[in-house]
Design an enzyme around this catalytic site. Structure first.
Site, mmCIF file in Angstrom:
data_model
loop_
_atom_site.group_PDB
_atom_site.id
_atom_site.type_symbol
_atom_site.label_atom_id
_atom_site.label_comp_id
_atom_site.label_asym_id
_atom_site.label_seq_id
_atom_site.Cartn_x
_atom_site.Cartn_y
_atom_site.Cartn_z
ATOM 1 N N ALA A 265 0.744 -1.033 0.062
ATOM 2 C CA ALA A 265 0.060 -0.138 0.073
ATOM 3 C C ALA A 265 0.640 1.208 0.008
ATOM 4 O O ALA A 265 2.079 1.292 0.178
ATOM 5 C CB ALA A 265 -0.947 -0.056 1.242
ATOM 6 N N GLU A 301 -0.910 3.027 7.235
ATOM 7 C CA GLU A 301 -0.716 3.804 5.998
ATOM 8 C C GLU A 301 -1.735 5.218 6.764
ATOM 9 O O GLU A 301 -1.035 6.290 6.467
ATOM 10 C CB GLU A 301 -1.672 3.411 4.888
ATOM 11 C CG GLU A 301 -1.292 2.155 4.008
ATOM 12 C CD GLU A 301 0.324 2.164 3.871
ATOM 13 O OE1 GLU A 301 0.739 3.236 3.629
ATOM 14 O OE2 GLU A 301 1.218 1.106 3.927
ATOM 15 N N HIS A 304 0.843 7.177 8.712
ATOM 16 C CA HIS A 304 1.402 7.664 8.126
ATOM 17 C C HIS A 304 1.014 9.072 7.770
ATOM 18 O O HIS A 304 1.474 10.349 7.379
ATOM 19 C CB HIS A 304 1.710 7.078 6.517
ATOM 20 C CG HIS A 304 2.991 6.295 6.548
ATOM 21 N ND1 HIS A 304 4.082 6.487 7.176
ATOM 22 C CD2 HIS A 304 3.123 5.022 5.962
ATOM 23 C CE1 HIS A 304 4.853 5.568 7.033
ATOM 24 N NE2 HIS A 304 4.304 4.609 6.383
#
Ligand SMILES: [Zn+2]
Length: 858
Positions: A265, A301, A304
């Site tokens: 991803a 993700e 992030h």
């Protein structure tokens, strides 16, 4: 002999800084091309005749620089080696603001990098993938993470095509044959976070978390697979906002399932892209492992969005700041959301894998200088992610969870929308905790490797003598090289007459005594409580014997995992005889914890594949010991799940099938798998979801050409991405000559998506009946592979080479990659060759011991 093309070490000068991009992309999906134009606002710190920016594979048609109201013409010069575009200006322009105006055309490539084309179910799409340094394949730009700027993106699309980008759609304007979709301006972003997806994508209904609209995008027909992803995203986002103390920074959140994708991803701000297997799941048929993995990747993700996107590393040498933190955070978030998944037990497999890689001479420190894009790419490995996460976890334990979180919040607030380096994080953590962080953390970040911590009773009978040295898998490393020293946050647990106790110590000398508050000599002790430390532990023989005798009563499951893994590492480095590890495995025959059982698969598989001679009576006797030890438990459980059976029991059954079927190849288990795959092929709900992976894999090993064709057909008609992947990758598990040839013939055709080519070849390398043919194929078709498959995936293929086992193949691998250098895999190659040598040494040293141990038992 041709020499390796030296990767360019070019860095842009710091005195031209972009502040905004006005980007317009016009993809032509049918022609496989795109046109682009951009206006980039820049600030020049001093007068210039030349402006350099990044560009690769772009045909630049026009370039001017506007200063005030005046246009200054620019000639363009392209450097392919440096991937730069230099604008040579007709006259010197003064310091201050200027606008670069550029226009170009390019191909949508087929290689999953930059702006690339994908065809799925006969429909055409284009997606972007920019990290580490491929935004320059989409537009001329300042393609380094510290050049953050706001993006205003517009995309021309056909009627009926959806467009997704980092920001929300602001407005749409009709044009001939379609429309221009204009997106709102983003907050400042590094170029590697730019995202565009175009094509006949569909989206789920939005799910709201506070003001944030979350949607999952997918190719048509997969709308029923979005609920799990949406739920995981909402649950993660809520916890992350809470943890960081900053609301989600990018307005809306789109999660896009991309049918052909390089990484797992990618954390594009506001538009996260995924492999389909990690985002689209069917709650009725998904295995728990698949569900957990998807949740973990989604949480990673989304972590992030703050850690990486909002606060970004200044340069790729601090990539670990992004990745270690997001990896750790994901486990933490999902563990909080679904405690029954016991995420940290799963993390133990990753920790153990990172320890194995970090025990090589050819490992690298978490912080590694990066001079080129190839070196940046190399750092996406287990050291950066998993070792990094284990070190972050160790620091959190050392400071306490609240102090650690407060420090992270300071760091976030202070550097939001900017860039930071590791020292900035240490400073914030020191402020929050009032404790020394930089020295402790820096030792783990800057030094390669990790310590072997030896814990023995001290001469006073109550304390423990703790010694440390750097651990190497290779027993031939001289003592002088082992003199590493770390500040080790040691957590010891023990039991004495007064019951169990736990003590925390910071050990930073080569040898020191720690005093337990125990009342008398401990009956046993264990030097890595909760497996929270990134080190290997060695105990004295009496303690090992005391622990092995009562493993289920002394150690928790995650500690048993770590203990077994440590015993194996000690065998590997010639500090313990192989019998020591086999005794531990034997003692775990009735082990009820699936993670502990799965943890045995690695070392036992290695004994079977690398230590005992293939097809020998010793191998037969090893396999029959293994089956004899673990089959009774499987027989008691049976193959069918009882109604309402606990998740952990289902996972234990699957782990036992992997051990007894996958390693021991027990004929009854293989036959049962073969029988059950028929039922599964007829009805996807006929098999307990956690058994689907092992059953499809084992049935293939004994399957014929007809079963192979049924798998191939099942790839085409699969109902979920996981099912498709399962049948596709297991085409490489068949063993007949005809099926192997067919798999290799298909490997480089459109039948196999680019994202899966390297995985198919890795499976073939792991298949004892296919590995030599696979290796020949890789050599013969290298230039085609190199052209099609992204370098990071090829480097994974290099990692898998030691499965070839024989020293002769090791020499071939070395010679081949000398002739065909792959800059992104230089370190992977050194590591691979080291593992070849280590395995050969292990074989010479321990094969007799395995035979003796087995003989003693019969
Ligand atoms: Zn990441």
């Amino acid at each position: 002999m041709p020499t390796a093309r030296r990767p360019s070490r070019f860095r842009l000068p710091a005195d031209v800084r972009p502040s905004g991009y006005d980007l317009h992309l016009e993809p032509d999906l049918d022609a496989g091309t795109f046109r682009g134009s951009v206006r980039i606002q820049v600030r020049l710190e001093r007068p210039r005749r030349e402006i350099v920016l990044h560009a690769a594979d772009l045909a630049v048609e026009r370039a001017t620089v506007r200063v005030g109201t005046e246009d200054v013409a620019a000639r363009t010069h392209v450097s392919r080696a440096d991937e730069t575009l230099t604008l040579r200006l007709a006259r010197r322009v003064p310091a201050g603001e200027a606008t670069l105006e550029l226009r170009w055309s390019a191909k949508l490539n087929q290689h999953l990098r930059g702006f690339y084309a994908v065809t799925a179910d006969g429909r055409r799409y284009a997606f972007t993938q920019c990290e580490a340094a491929d935004a320059r394949r989409i537009l001329p730009c300042f393609d380094e993470p510290s050049f953050k700027a706001r993006f205003r993106v517009a995309v021309t699309a056909r009627q009926g095509d959806a467009v997704v980008s980092n920001a929300a759609v602001e407005r749409e304007e009709p044009v001939a044959g379609g429309r221009i979709v204009r997106f709102a301006e983003t907050p400042p972003l590094s170029t590697y976070l730019l995202a565009v997806a175009v094509g006949p994508l569909e989206s789920s209904a939005p799910r709201l978390l506070g003001p944030t609209q979350i949607r999952v995008w997918h190719v048509p027909g997969k709308g029923h697979l979005t609920a799990i992803g949406l739920e995981a995203a909402a649950e993660s986002l809520r916890r992350l906002e809470e943890y960081f103390g900053i609301p989600y920074p990018y307005g809306k959140l789109d999660l896009v399932a991309v049918p052909d994708f390089e990484a797992g991803a990618m954390e594009n701000a506001g538009a996260v892209f995924f492999r389909e297997t990690l985002l689209l799941l069917d709650p009725a048929t998904a295995a728990i492992a698949e569900h957990k993995r998807a949740a973990e990747v989604i949480a990673h993700e989304l972590a992030h969005m703050w850690y990486g996107d909002l606060v970004t590393m200044a340069w790729w040498d601090d990539l670990w700041l992004n990745e270690a933190f997001a990896t750790w955070m994901a486990y933490r978030v999902v563990d909080d959301w679904r405690p029954e998944w016991r995420m940290w037990h799963g993390f133990e497999h990753d920790r153990s894998g990172a320890l194995a890689q970090d025990a090589l001479r050819s490992t690298h420190p978490i912080y590694a200088p990066v001079r080129s894009v190839a070196e940046a790419t190399e750092n996406f490995d287990a050291i950066t992610y998993e070792k990094g996460a284990a070190v972050v976890r160790m620091i959190e334990h050392y400071l306490g969870a609240e102090h650690f979180r407060d420090g992270v919040r300071i760091y976030m607030r202070r550097h939001r929308e900017g860039n930071a380096v590791a020292a900035d994080l240490w400073r914030a953590l020191e402020e929050a905790s009032g404790r020394e962080v930089a020295r402790v953390a820096q030792a783990w970040i800057a030094q390669a490797g990790f310590p072997l911590v030896t814990v023995e009773p001290a001469s006073d009978g109550r304390g423990l003598r703790v010694r440390q040295e750097r651990f190497f898998a290779d027993p031939r490393v001289p003592a002088a090289r082992r003199r590493g020293r770390w500040p080790v946050p040691l957590v010891v647990k023990w039991a004495d007459g007064g019951g169990p106790g736990t003590g925390r110590f910071l050990v930073d000398r080569a040898s020191q005594v720690v005093t337990l508050p125990a009342t008398d000599r401990p009956a046993w002790y264990y030097g890595n409580a909760d497996a929270g430390g990134f080190y290997r532990t060695r105990h004295d023989d009496d303690t090992v014997a005391a622990l092995v005798g009562r493993l289920e009563h002394t150690l928790t499951p995650v500690e048993r995992q770590a203990f077994a893994s440590d015993q194996w590492a000690l065998v590997r480095s010639a500090r313990a005889p192989i019998a020591r590890f086999l005794d531990v495995a034997d003692a775990l025959g009735d082990e009820s914890d699936h993670d502990v059982l799965d943890g045995l698969s690695g070392p036992l598989g290695l004994v079977d594949e690398q230590v005992v001679p293939v097809g020998s009576p010793v191998q037969a006797s090893f396999r029959s010991w293994l089956a004899g030890r673990f089959l009774p438990q499987l027989a008691r459980l049976g193959w069918d799940a009882a109604p309402g059976e606990h998740e952990l029991t289902r996972l234990r059954r699957a782990a036992l099938v992997r051990l007894v079927g996958g390693i021991a190849e027990e004929p009854g288990v293989l036959a049962e798998a073969r029988r059950r795959v028929d039922a599964y092929l007829a009805d996807r709900r006929a098999l307990e979801p956690n058994l689907t992976d092992p059953v499809v894999g084992l049935a293939a090993r004994v399957g014929d050409d007809a079963l192979y064709e049924r798998y191939r057909a099942a790839v085409g008609t699969a109902e979920t991405p996981q099912e498709r992947r399962r049948f596709l990758l297991n085409l490489a598990s068949f063993r007949t000559a005809g099926t192997l040839r067919r798999t290799l013939d298909a490997a480089l055709t459109p039948e196999i998506p680019t994202q899966d080519v390297a995985f198919i070849l890795m499976r073939l390398l792991g298949n004892p009946f296919a590995r030599l043919d696979a290796w020949r194929f890789i050599q013969k078709r290298w230039s085609a592979l190199r052209k099609r498959v992204p370098p990071l995936m090829l480097s994974r293929l290099v990692d898998a080479m030691p499965a070839l086992r024989e020293p002769r193949q090791a020499r071939e691998v070395a010679a081949f990659f000398r002739r065909h250098p792959l800059p992104e895999a230089e370190r992977a190659l050194r590591q691979s060759l080291e593992v070849f040598r280590l395995n050969a040494e292990l074989r010479r040293r321990t094969a007799p011991g395995v035979a003796e141990w087995l003989e003693r038992r019969t």
